[in-house]
Design a protein around this motif. Structure first.
Motif, PDB file in Angstrom:
ATOM      1  N   UNK A 145       0.814  -1.222   0.000  1.00  0.00           N
ATOM      2  CA  UNK A 145       0.000   0.000   0.000  1.00  0.00           C
ATOM      3  C   UNK A 145       0.848   1.272   0.000  1.00  0.00           C
ATOM      4  N   UNK A 146       2.030   1.243   0.640  1.00  0.00           N
ATOM      5  CA  UNK A 146       2.891   2.419   0.634  1.00  0.00           C
ATOM      6  C   UNK A 146       3.363   2.746  -0.783  1.00  0.00           C
ATOM      7  N   UNK A 147       3.762   1.713  -1.522  1.00  0.00           N
ATOM      8  CA  UNK A 147       4.190   1.928  -2.900  1.00  0.00           C
ATOM      9  C   UNK A 147       3.035   2.409  -3.763  1.00  0.00           C
ATOM     10  N   UNK A 148       1.843   1.878  -3.516  1.00  0.00           N
ATOM     11  CA  UNK A 148       0.671   2.320  -4.275  1.00  0.00           C
ATOM     12  C   UNK A 148       0.384   3.795  -4.019  1.00  0.00           C
ATOM     13  N   UNK A 149       0.500   4.227  -2.773  1.00  0.00           N
ATOM     14  CA  UNK A 149       0.275   5.651  -2.452  1.00  0.00           C
ATOM     15  C   UNK A 149       1.304   6.531  -3.129  1.00  0.00           C
ATOM     16  N   UNK A 150       2.570   6.105  -3.111  1.00  0.00           N
ATOM     17  CA  UNK A 150       3.625   6.895  -3.767  1.00  0.00           C
ATOM     18  C   UNK A 150       3.370   7.007  -5.259  1.00  0.00           C
ATOM     19  N   UNK A 151       2.968   5.904  -5.877  1.00  0.00           N
ATOM     20  CA  UNK A 151       2.701   5.923  -7.314  1.00  0.00           C
ATOM     21  C   UNK A 151       1.508   6.811  -7.648  1.00  0.00           C
TER      22      UNK A 151
END
Length: 212
Positions: A92-98
């Motif tokens: 989820x952290x990577x999804x938010x950054x993207x």
């Protein structure tokens, strides 16, 4: 009256077996894919779910063991560790950054034109590295360092996995109803690439490469 000779059973099919072993493996892949999709629903369990799926398929191929929910559950319990759950938080952290970066890429900020292809490559590379990590056998299971090393050492396998990820993304975008089935082919591709890489790394002569 001329008798028609009986045809021999096809390769990979036992006498009396309706489907070939290839079809059985295909059905196993779909079953593992569905189990993985359900297990990934909490998100943080995604690394363990994919690792358990790869271990299940690997055992089915190497030991000719049947694939069932019990086997998958045993592999899943063995891989549900603090480390795998911590790795699941990165999803989820990577999804938010993207999402944030993609929003910035649509603005008029300097370098916005380069942001979109950079994000696509970052997402693709992260997905390939994650698949490599989940397909690793013990004691390297879910090791990002080992996954990176194998990705660099086996560029052909890495490109094959990248193609599988791109194809899965296109299928998810064009036919969303197939999304629950996509983990199966992805896990199968990652496991096959890792098995091929391990096979190529073995010494055919069995003498460690020494020659007289």
């Amino acid at each position: 009256m001329t008798q028609v000779p009986a045809l021999p059973p096809s390769e990979g099919r036992e006498p009396g077996e309706v489907f070939s072993s290839g079809f059985t493996l295909f059905a196993d892949m779909l079953l593992v894919g569905l189990l993985t999709a359900v297990t990934c629903l909490p998100v943080v369990t995604a690394p363990a779910a994919f690792a358990a799926a790869s271990a299940t398929l690997r055992r089915a191929v190497e030991d000719q063991a049947p694939v069932d929910t019990g086997t998958y559950a045993r592999h899943l319990r063995a891989r549900l560790t603090r480390g795998s759950l911590a790795g699941g938080l990165a999803v989820p952290l990577l999804a938010c950054v993207l999402l944030v970066d993609s929003a910035l890429a649509r603005t008029t900020l300097p370098g916005a034109d380069l942001m979109a292809p950079a994000l696509a490559l970052l997402t693709l590379g992260s997905a390939v590295l994650a698949l490599r990590a989940t397909a690793l056998p013990p004691p390297h299971a879910l090791s990002p360092r080992e996954a990176l090393a194998r990705s660099l050492a086996d560029l052909r396998g890495t490109l094959l996995l990248a193609g599988a990820v791109v194809l899965a993304a296109l299928l998810a975008w064009s036919i969303p109803v197939l999304i629950p089935l996509l983990p199966g082919p992805l896990v199968f591709a990652a496991t096959a690439v890792d098995l091929r890489h391990a096979g190529e790394g073995e010494d055919p002569a069995g003498d460690g490469g020494t020659r007289n």
